[in-house]
Design a protein around this motif. Structure first.
Motif, PDB file in Angstrom:
ATOM      1  N   GLN A   1       0.979  -1.486  -0.118  1.00 36.27           N
ATOM      2  CA  GLN A   1      -0.034  -0.043   0.111  1.00 36.27           C
ATOM      3  C   GLN A   1       0.869   1.182   0.061  1.00 36.27           C
ATOM      4  O   GLN A   1       0.536   2.340  -0.762  1.00 36.27           O
ATOM      5  CB  GLN A   1      -0.696   0.084   1.065  1.00 36.27           C
ATOM      6  CG  GLN A   1      -1.712   1.232   1.239  1.00 36.27           C
ATOM      7  CD  GLN A   1      -2.979   1.140   2.381  1.00 36.27           C
ATOM      8  OE1 GLN A   1      -2.799   0.288   3.220  1.00 36.27           O
ATOM      9  NE2 GLN A   1      -3.611   2.179   2.501  1.00 36.27           N
ATOM     10  N   ALA A   2       1.797   1.413   0.764  1.00 32.38           N
ATOM     11  CA  ALA A   2       2.784   2.380   0.761  1.00 32.38           C
ATOM     12  C   ALA A   2       3.324   2.647  -0.414  1.00 32.38           C
ATOM     13  O   ALA A   2       3.834   3.685  -1.050  1.00 32.38           O
ATOM     14  CB  ALA A   2       3.893   2.182   1.734  1.00 32.38           C
TER      15      ALA A   2
ATOM     16  N   GLU B   1       1.024   4.017  -3.106  1.00 30.18           N
ATOM     17  CA  GLU B   1       0.636   5.590  -2.752  1.00 30.18           C
ATOM     18  C   GLU B   1       1.820   6.525  -3.202  1.00 30.18           C
ATOM     19  O   GLU B   1       1.530   7.554  -3.742  1.00 30.18           O
ATOM     20  CB  GLU B   1       0.616   5.711  -1.125  1.00 30.18           C
ATOM     21  CG  GLU B   1      -0.868   5.257  -0.620  1.00 30.18           C
ATOM     22  CD  GLU B   1      -0.907   5.270   0.770  1.00 30.18           C
ATOM     23  OE1 GLU B   1      -0.070   5.592   1.397  1.00 30.18           O
ATOM     24  OE2 GLU B   1      -1.985   4.768   1.359  1.00 30.18           O
ATOM     25  N   ASN B   2       3.009   6.143  -3.069  1.00 29.24           N
ATOM     26  CA  ASN B   2       4.169   6.659  -3.529  1.00 29.24           C
ATOM     27  C   ASN B   2       4.126   6.650  -4.899  1.00 29.24           C
ATOM     28  O   ASN B   2       4.706   7.812  -5.807  1.00 29.24           O
ATOM     29  CB  ASN B   2       5.621   6.071  -2.925  1.00 29.24           C
ATOM     30  CG  ASN B   2       5.717   6.294  -1.270  1.00 29.24           C
ATOM     31  OD1 ASN B   2       5.243   7.225  -0.758  1.00 29.24           O
ATOM     32  ND2 ASN B   2       6.665   5.487  -0.976  1.00 29.24           N
ATOM     33  N   GLU B   3       3.891   5.731  -5.536  1.00 35.04           N
ATOM     34  CA  GLU B   3       4.026   5.679  -6.973  1.00 35.04           C
ATOM     35  C   GLU B   3       2.738   6.547  -7.724  1.00 35.04           C
ATOM     36  O   GLU B   3       2.930   7.393  -8.534  1.00 35.04           O
ATOM     37  CB  GLU B   3       3.598   4.423  -7.516  1.00 35.04           C
ATOM     38  CG  GLU B   3       3.994   3.888  -8.857  1.00 35.04           C
ATOM     39  CD  GLU B   3       3.854   2.474  -9.300  1.00 35.04           C
ATOM     40  OE1 GLU B   3       2.779   2.025  -9.853  1.00 35.04           O
ATOM     41  OE2 GLU B   3       4.621   1.662  -8.914  1.00 35.04           O
ATOM     42  N   ALA B   4       1.548   6.474  -6.735  1.00 33.63           N
ATOM     43  CA  ALA B   4       0.581   7.229  -7.431  1.00 33.63           C
ATOM     44  C   ALA B   4       0.956   8.771  -7.141  1.00 33.63           C
ATOM     45  O   ALA B   4       0.457   9.655  -7.957  1.00 33.63           O
ATOM     46  CB  ALA B   4      -0.788   7.083  -6.650  1.00 33.63           C
ATOM     47  N   GLU B   5       1.436   9.230  -6.024  1.00 37.11           N
ATOM     48  CA  GLU B   5       1.871  10.596  -5.904  1.00 37.11           C
ATOM     49  C   GLU B   5       2.709  11.040  -6.860  1.00 37.11           C
ATOM     50  O   GLU B   5       2.818  12.190  -7.407  1.00 37.11           O
ATOM     51  CB  GLU B   5       2.656  10.917  -4.324  1.00 37.11           C
ATOM     52  CG  GLU B   5       2.936  11.982  -4.081  1.00 37.11           C
ATOM     53  CD  GLU B   5       1.978  13.071  -3.738  1.00 37.11           C
ATOM     54  OE1 GLU B   5       2.026  14.202  -3.842  1.00 37.11           O
ATOM     55  OE2 GLU B   5       0.891  12.412  -3.486  1.00 37.11           O
TER      56      GLU B   5
ATOM     57  N   ARG C   1       1.039  11.887 -10.102  1.00 38.08           N
ATOM     58  CA  ARG C   1       0.200  12.883  -9.968  1.00 38.08           C
ATOM     59  C   ARG C   1       0.920  14.227  -9.971  1.00 38.08           C
ATOM     60  O   ARG C   1       0.707  15.306 -10.635  1.00 38.08           O
ATOM     61  CB  ARG C   1      -0.385  13.094  -8.526  1.00 38.08           C
ATOM     62  CG  ARG C   1      -1.479  13.929  -8.227  1.00 38.08           C
ATOM     63  CD  ARG C   1      -2.170  14.054  -6.919  1.00 38.08           C
ATOM     64  NE  ARG C   1      -1.429  14.113  -5.786  1.00 38.08           N
ATOM     65  CZ  ARG C   1      -0.795  15.438  -5.414  1.00 38.08           C
ATOM     66  NH1 ARG C   1      -1.179  16.628  -6.398  1.00 38.08           N
ATOM     67  NH2 ARG C   1      -0.100  15.558  -4.491  1.00 38.08           N
TER      68      ARG C   1
END
Length: 195
Positions: A74-75, A78-82, A85
């Motif tokens: 999950q972490a 989230e880092n990849e999505a950030e 973005r």
């Protein structure tokens, strides 16, 4: 006891087939070492599972593994999505800024055939730099209008933009500055003339 051993052996065989399949479908071989490491850790866990079952700790071990693996995954996501973005926003900001600058140049009387390029760059220090290349020379009033617009509309400081036209630094092949001067020999190239 025999059925558990048989099931354990089937799981190991299936795991081996799965590992081989995953390694063969990898699109890029540079990730192979990471997949092998991860699969090796899982294999070690699968081999140790019967030993932990005898001790009575296998469910705790598997639950702990699932919990920590889920948190790490999950972490990572989230880092990849950030990152995606931020990249998307940076590119959208650059395109919008270039559009605003072209509109500003048009309002100042500088038309698209006089513009050779507008480039906005965001450096590693997250500083915005804008470079405007013009094919033709512009008047001081046009240059002041562009500068005021860049500061007022785009919010850029004087150190964040550069306006280059044929009159202030874009020497070409035919200009005397690019060709040399005749005082350095006999010709403009600096090589003495043979007479």
């Amino acid at each position: 006891m025999r059925t558990e051993i048989y099931q354990w052996m089937k799981n190991l065989a299936f795991f081996h087939v799965l590992t081989t399949a995953v390694l063969h479908i990898l699109p890029d071989k540079r990730y192979e070492q990471y997949i092998r490491l991860f699969m090796g850790l899982l294999l070690a866990l699968m081999i140790c599972t019967p030993v932990f079952a005898l001790v009575g700790k296998s469910s705790e071990l598997l639950n702990g593994f699932q919990k920590y693996y889920g948190e790490e995954e999950q972490a990572r996501m989230e880092n990849e999505a950030e990152g995606i973005r931020k990249t998307f926003l940076r590119e959208a900001y650059k395109k919008e800024l270039e559009k605003q600058i072209r509109r500003l140049l048009s309002d100042a009387g500088i038309f698209s055939e006089e513009i050779s390029g507008v480039a906005a760059e965001i450096t590693a220090e997250k500083k915005l730099l804008v470079k405007i290349n013009l094919k033709a020379a512009i008047t001081e009033s046009q240059k002041e209008a562009v500068k005021n617009g860049l500061e007022r509309i785009c919010g850029l400081e004087e150190t964040q933009y550069q306006i280059l036209d044929s009159g202030n630094g874009m020497e070409g092949v035919g200009n005397p500055v690019a060709s040399g001067n005749s005082s350095s020999g006999g010709g403009t190239s600096g090589i003495p003339e043979n007479k």
